[in-house]
Scaffold this motif. Structure first.
Motif, PDB file in Angstrom:
ATOM      1  N   LEU A   1       0.822  -1.208   0.000  1.00 13.33           N
ATOM      2  CA  LEU A   1       0.000   0.000   0.000  1.00 13.33           C
ATOM      3  C   LEU A   1       0.855   1.256   0.000  1.00 13.33           C
ATOM      4  O   LEU A   1       0.568   2.227  -0.701  1.00 13.33           O
ATOM      5  CB  LEU A   1      -0.932   0.010   1.218  1.00 13.33           C
ATOM      6  N   ARG A   2       1.924   1.262   0.789  1.00 16.72           N
ATOM      7  CA  ARG A   2       2.782   2.448   0.874  1.00 16.72           C
ATOM      8  C   ARG A   2       3.455   2.750  -0.460  1.00 16.72           C
ATOM      9  O   ARG A   2       3.703   3.914  -0.786  1.00 16.72           O
ATOM     10  CB  ARG A   2       3.837   2.266   1.972  1.00 16.72           C
ATOM     11  N   GLN A   3       3.754   1.694  -1.203  1.00 12.12           N
ATOM     12  CA  GLN A   3       4.406   1.909  -2.495  1.00 12.12           C
ATOM     13  C   GLN A   3       3.497   2.633  -3.484  1.00 12.12           C
ATOM     14  O   GLN A   3       3.977   3.308  -4.385  1.00 12.12           O
ATOM     15  CB  GLN A   3       4.837   0.560  -3.089  1.00 12.12           C
ATOM     16  N   GLY A   4       2.180   2.500  -3.301  1.00 10.73           N
ATOM     17  CA  GLY A   4       1.256   3.079  -4.264  1.00 10.73           C
ATOM     18  C   GLY A   4       0.476   4.261  -3.740  1.00 10.73           C
ATOM     19  O   GLY A   4      -0.561   4.604  -4.328  1.00 10.73           O
ATOM     20  N   ALA A   5       0.929   4.897  -2.659  1.00 10.60           N
ATOM     21  CA  ALA A   5       0.178   6.013  -2.084  1.00 10.60           C
ATOM     22  C   ALA A   5       1.127   7.035  -1.467  1.00 10.60           C
ATOM     23  O   ALA A   5       2.227   6.692  -1.017  1.00 10.60           O
ATOM     24  CB  ALA A   5      -0.798   5.499  -1.020  1.00 10.60           C
ATOM     25  N   ASP A   6       0.683   8.294  -1.455  1.00  7.92           N
ATOM     26  CA  ASP A   6       1.435   9.328  -0.747  1.00  7.92           C
ATOM     27  C   ASP A   6       1.290   9.190   0.757  1.00  7.92           C
ATOM     28  O   ASP A   6       2.188   9.532   1.521  1.00  7.92           O
ATOM     29  CB  ASP A   6       0.921  10.719  -1.138  1.00  7.92           C
ATOM     30  N   LEU A   7       0.118   8.681   1.188  1.00 13.96           N
ATOM     31  CA  LEU A   7      -0.199   8.593   2.612  1.00 13.96           C
ATOM     32  C   LEU A   7      -1.082   7.386   2.859  1.00 13.96           C
ATOM     33  O   LEU A   7      -2.054   7.162   2.145  1.00 13.96           O
ATOM     34  CB  LEU A   7      -0.936   9.864   3.061  1.00 13.96           C
ATOM     35  N   VAL A   8      -0.742   6.605   3.870  1.00 22.16           N
ATOM     36  CA  VAL A   8      -1.584   5.501   4.336  1.00 22.16           C
ATOM     37  C   VAL A   8      -2.098   5.877   5.728  1.00 22.16           C
ATOM     38  O   VAL A   8      -1.309   6.220   6.615  1.00 22.16           O
ATOM     39  CB  VAL A   8      -0.817   4.164   4.390  1.00 22.16           C
ATOM     40  N   ILE A   9      -3.411   5.848   5.902  1.00 16.86           N
ATOM     41  CA  ILE A   9      -4.006   6.129   7.210  1.00 16.86           C
ATOM     42  C   ILE A   9      -4.466   4.804   7.801  1.00 16.86           C
ATOM     43  O   ILE A   9      -5.293   4.094   7.238  1.00 16.86           O
ATOM     44  CB  ILE A   9      -5.171   7.124   7.107  1.00 16.86           C
ATOM     45  N   VAL A  10      -3.884   4.461   8.938  1.00 23.30           N
ATOM     46  CA  VAL A  10      -4.053   3.150   9.554  1.00 23.30           C
ATOM     47  C   VAL A  10      -5.056   3.252  10.698  1.00 23.30           C
ATOM     48  O   VAL A  10      -5.060   4.223  11.459  1.00 23.30           O
ATOM     49  CB  VAL A  10      -2.702   2.633  10.093  1.00 23.30           C
ATOM     50  N   GLU A  11      -5.888   2.245  10.828  1.00 25.93           N
ATOM     51  CA  GLU A  11      -6.845   2.174  11.930  1.00 25.93           C
ATOM     52  C   GLU A  11      -6.477   1.037  12.866  1.00 25.93           C
ATOM     53  O   GLU A  11      -6.264  -0.100  12.428  1.00 25.93           O
ATOM     54  CB  GLU A  11      -8.264   1.963  11.384  1.00 25.93           C
ATOM     55  N   GLY A  12      -6.427   1.329  14.145  1.00 30.45           N
ATOM     56  CA  GLY A  12      -6.208   0.283  15.133  1.00 30.45           C
ATOM     57  C   GLY A  12      -7.482  -0.496  15.395  1.00 30.45           C
ATOM     58  O   GLY A  12      -8.534  -0.249  14.805  1.00 30.45           O
ATOM     59  N   ALA A  13      -7.396  -1.454  16.325  1.00 25.52           N
ATOM     60  CA  ALA A  13      -8.559  -2.277  16.676  1.00 25.52           C
ATOM     61  C   ALA A  13      -8.676  -2.346  18.189  1.00 25.52           C
ATOM     62  O   ALA A  13      -7.680  -2.551  18.890  1.00 25.52           O
ATOM     63  CB  ALA A  13      -8.406  -3.682  16.099  1.00 25.52           C
ATOM     64  N   GLY A  14      -9.896  -2.147  18.692  1.00 24.44           N
ATOM     65  CA  GLY A  14     -10.055  -2.171  20.141  1.00 24.44           C
ATOM     66  C   GLY A  14      -9.260  -1.045  20.763  1.00 24.44           C
ATOM     67  O   GLY A  14      -9.404   0.113  20.384  1.00 24.44           O
ATOM     68  N   SER A  15      -8.357  -1.388  21.685  1.00 26.95           N
ATOM     69  CA  SER A  15      -7.577  -0.369  22.381  1.00 26.95           C
ATOM     70  C   SER A  15      -6.199  -0.882  22.741  1.00 26.95           C
ATOM     71  O   SER A  15      -6.045  -2.042  23.143  1.00 26.95           O
ATOM     72  CB  SER A  15      -8.300   0.043  23.674  1.00 26.95           C
ATOM     73  N   PRO A  16      -5.175  -0.023  22.641  1.00 30.31           N
ATOM     74  CA  PRO A  16      -3.843  -0.426  23.093  1.00 30.31           C
ATOM     75  C   PRO A  16      -3.787  -0.612  24.607  1.00 30.31           C
ATOM     76  O   PRO A  16      -2.839  -1.211  25.115  1.00 30.31           O
ATOM     77  CB  PRO A  16      -2.953   0.733  22.639  1.00 30.31           C
ATOM     78  N   ALA A  17      -4.793  -0.094  25.321  1.00 36.70           N
ATOM     79  CA  ALA A  17      -4.824  -0.256  26.774  1.00 36.70           C
ATOM     80  C   ALA A  17      -5.104  -1.697  27.193  1.00 36.70           C
ATOM     81  O   ALA A  17      -4.948  -2.035  28.379  1.00 36.70           O
ATOM     82  CB  ALA A  17      -5.877   0.671  27.387  1.00 36.70           C
ATOM     83  N   GLU A  18      -5.497  -2.545  26.258  1.00 37.63           N
ATOM     84  CA  GLU A  18      -5.680  -3.971  26.560  1.00 37.63           C
ATOM     85  C   GLU A  18      -4.301  -4.636  26.583  1.00 37.63           C
ATOM     86  O   GLU A  18      -3.954  -5.447  25.716  1.00 37.63           O
ATOM     87  CB  GLU A  18      -6.609  -4.598  25.515  1.00 37.63           C
ATOM     88  N   VAL A  19      -3.521  -4.262  27.563  1.00 30.90           N
ATOM     89  CA  VAL A  19      -2.112  -4.679  27.606  1.00 30.90           C
ATOM     90  C   VAL A  19      -1.963  -6.176  27.847  1.00 30.90           C
ATOM     91  O   VAL A  19      -0.888  -6.746  27.598  1.00 30.90           O
ATOM     92  CB  VAL A  19      -1.333  -3.875  28.672  1.00 30.90           C
ATOM     93  N   ASN A  20      -3.030  -6.818  28.306  1.00 27.54           N
ATOM     94  CA  ASN A  20      -2.987  -8.276  28.440  1.00 27.54           C
ATOM     95  C   ASN A  20      -2.894  -8.968  27.083  1.00 27.54           C
ATOM     96  O   ASN A  20      -2.519 -10.135  26.999  1.00 27.54           O
ATOM     97  CB  ASN A  20      -4.231  -8.768  29.181  1.00 27.54           C
ATOM     98  N   LEU A  21      -3.200  -8.229  26.011  1.00 28.15           N
ATOM     99  CA  LEU A  21      -3.128  -8.776  24.650  1.00 28.15           C
ATOM    100  C   LEU A  21      -1.894  -8.278  23.900  1.00 28.15           C
ATOM    101  O   LEU A  21      -1.773  -8.503  22.706  1.00 28.15           O
ATOM    102  CB  LEU A  21      -4.394  -8.397  23.866  1.00 28.15           C
ATOM    103  N   ARG A  22      -0.982  -7.605  24.595  1.00 27.85           N
ATOM    104  CA  ARG A  22       0.144  -6.963  23.920  1.00 27.85           C
ATOM    105  C   ARG A  22       1.103  -7.956  23.282  1.00 27.85           C
ATOM    106  O   ARG A  22       1.651  -7.698  22.204  1.00 27.85           O
ATOM    107  CB  ARG A  22       0.898  -6.064  24.911  1.00 27.85           C
TER     108      ARG A  22
END
Length: 483
Positions: free
Chosen positions: A121-142
């Motif tokens: 995707l980065r090779q074919g775009a000026d900008l990639v906007i990424v979406e996370g899932a859930g929350s990084p605060a779920e540190v038990n899943l880190r």
């Protein structure tokens, strides 16, 4: 070629909508933009031009970017089948069905295809906007994470953290997220956004300053609640509209426990001639209903049992005796038949040779391991109008009712109808997004369709969303933060 990631303090805080709006805003600034979500969990999927499936939100984001949806935009998609297990889709293809504990062991092997898709995707775009899932605060899943900080750190993508003030406690959401993150993860976050504010944003000035002081992160804005979000295709079942419209044509949709691809209903909900009712568990199907739509499902056999547990099978039979119409889409179509066979146990433990269907169409369905994925151009058999949609299902449906097809695809029959035309079944998702077909279908039910052009409406809402973000957050600073 830069990238920026929007993560959230929790699920359903508006990440998907923020990414869609930013994609459209950046496109209008003249940039080539692409969306990306490393890992998604949703039963609302879209079929891509390259013949795979991704989350519906990424398909909408691709539209916001002016791009065709591609499997690289969502390389890992989890489609829940039970409370503890899900199909694992990698780069558009089903590779496994895993329970939650098994998936935790599988995750480290998925980082490579995630990074591979991201690089393309980065090779074919000026900008990639990424979406996370859930929350990084779920540190038990880190450990082994590919959805949030695990991806951001490896790919070195700066993160903006979005909090939902409409839920309450947004200061604790953001400050608390920083508090539980390890230092290197917290350092990846460059700022925060406050989403879904109602009222005068100036009333939150002190809270906004407090978050910036406690975290050391830059504030990128306070985004007011965007009411027209309800007009865009939703991905998460929590976004299901319980009812809509005030028209004379009454359509009832039983909310299945594993309902899938429910954005099929969105164009109908926006028709002034229609009243769309979402029927929740324990609620009867109203006796004044004109059309019952049995929607798609991720697990036909389990949701057929769910239909019977709610008593909806009895309601549907009574509805048919009163002269009402029924349309089954995909899994709903399979339920309408005489029986469902699952000899390989694809949806039933140990396999079931015969599960009785609702018996409203003289067809039978046999579950098969290969999933059928296709974008479709068809012709509606009853009206002769063109249709577009997509198929995404396992199972083959055969039987005498197929001599009365719902549609024709490349000259071949698709779906089935009863001899009086009141019971209809089809595998075609997305059919109602087509204005010509939707109008013809509603007219056959005695309703006058509006001049609504659904695709133009979605485009106008995406433009309005981009305007909304340009006004209320610092889009230029967000772009400068990307790297």
């Amino acid at each position: 070629m830069r990238a920026l990631m929007i993560q959230g303090t929790g699920s359903n805080v508006g990440k998907s909508l923020l990414v869609a709006g930013l994609c459209r805003a950046m496109l209008r600034r003249g940039l080539s933009v692409a969306p990306f979500k490393p890992q998604n969990m949703s039963n609302n999927a879209a079929v891509t031009a390259d013949g795979g499936e991704i989350g519906r939100a990424q398909a909408l984001q691709a539209l916001a970017c002016g791009r065709a949806a591609h499997t690289d935009m969502n390389p890992v998609l989890l489609k829940p089948e039970t409370d503890t297990g899900a199909q694992v889709i990698v780069q558009g293809r089903h590779v496994a069905t895993a329970r939650a504990r098994d998936y935790a062991r599988l995750k480290p092997r998925l980082l490579a295809p995630v990074l591979e898709s991201f690089a393309r995707l980065r090779q074919g775009a000026d900008l990639v906007i990424v979406e996370g899932a859930g929350s990084p605060a779920e540190v038990n899943l880190r450990a082994g994470d590919i959805a949030n900080m695990g991806f951001a750190r490896v790919a070195d993508v700066p993160v903006i953290l979005a909090g939902d003030i409409d839920r309450g406690g947004v200061i604790a959401q953001i400050v608390g997220t920083q508090a539980v993150l390890e230092a290197a993860d917290a350092a990846q976050i460059k700022g925060f956004l406050i989403n879904r504010f109602r009222g005068d944003p100036g009333l939150f000035d002190d809270g906004y300053a407090l978050i910036a002081q406690r975290t050391g992160w830059a504030g990128f804005g306070v985004v007011p609640y965007f009411a027209d979000a309800a007009l865009l295709p939703a991905e998460d079942a929590v976004d299901l509209r319980r009812s809509g419209g005030g028209g004379a044509l009454r359509i009832a949709v039983p909310v299945l426990s594993r309902i899938a691809n429910f954005d099929d209903l969105d164009p109908l909900a926006q028709e002034p001639a229609v009243t769309l009712r979402m029927i929740g568990p324990g609620q009867p199907i109203p006796g004044d209903t004109d059309l019952v739509i049995l929607p798609g499902t991720k697990s036909t056999i389990a949701d057929l049992a769910w239909v019977r547990a709610q008593g909806w099978d009895i309601d549907i039979q009574a509805h048919v005796r009163r002269g009402g119409h029924v349309l089954g889409i995909c899994g709903g179509y399979q339920m309408l038949g005489r029986s469902i066979h699952d000899p390989l146990g694809l949806e039933s433990a140990g396999g079931q040779d015969r599960v009785p269907g609702l018996g409203l169409l003289d067809v039978v369905t046999t579950m098969q391991p290969d999933k059928y994925l296709s974008q479709v151009h068809a012709v509606h058999a009853a009206s002769g109008t063109p249709m577009t949609g997509y198929e995404i299902h396992i199972g083959e449906t055969t039987g005498p009712a197929r001599v009365r097809p719902f549609a024709h695809v490349g000259g071949k029959p698709e779906g089935a109808m009863s001899s009086d035309g009141r019971i209809m079944g089809s595998y075609l998702h997305g059919m109602f997004a087509g204005d010509t077909f939707r109008g013809a279908f509603l007219r056959q039910l005695g309703a006058a369709p509006s001049p609504l052009t659904y695709s133009e409406k979605v485009e106008s809402v995406l433009d309005a969303l981009a305007d909304h973000l340009e006004k209320h957050c610092d889009v230029s600073m967000l772009l400068a933060t990307a790297r």
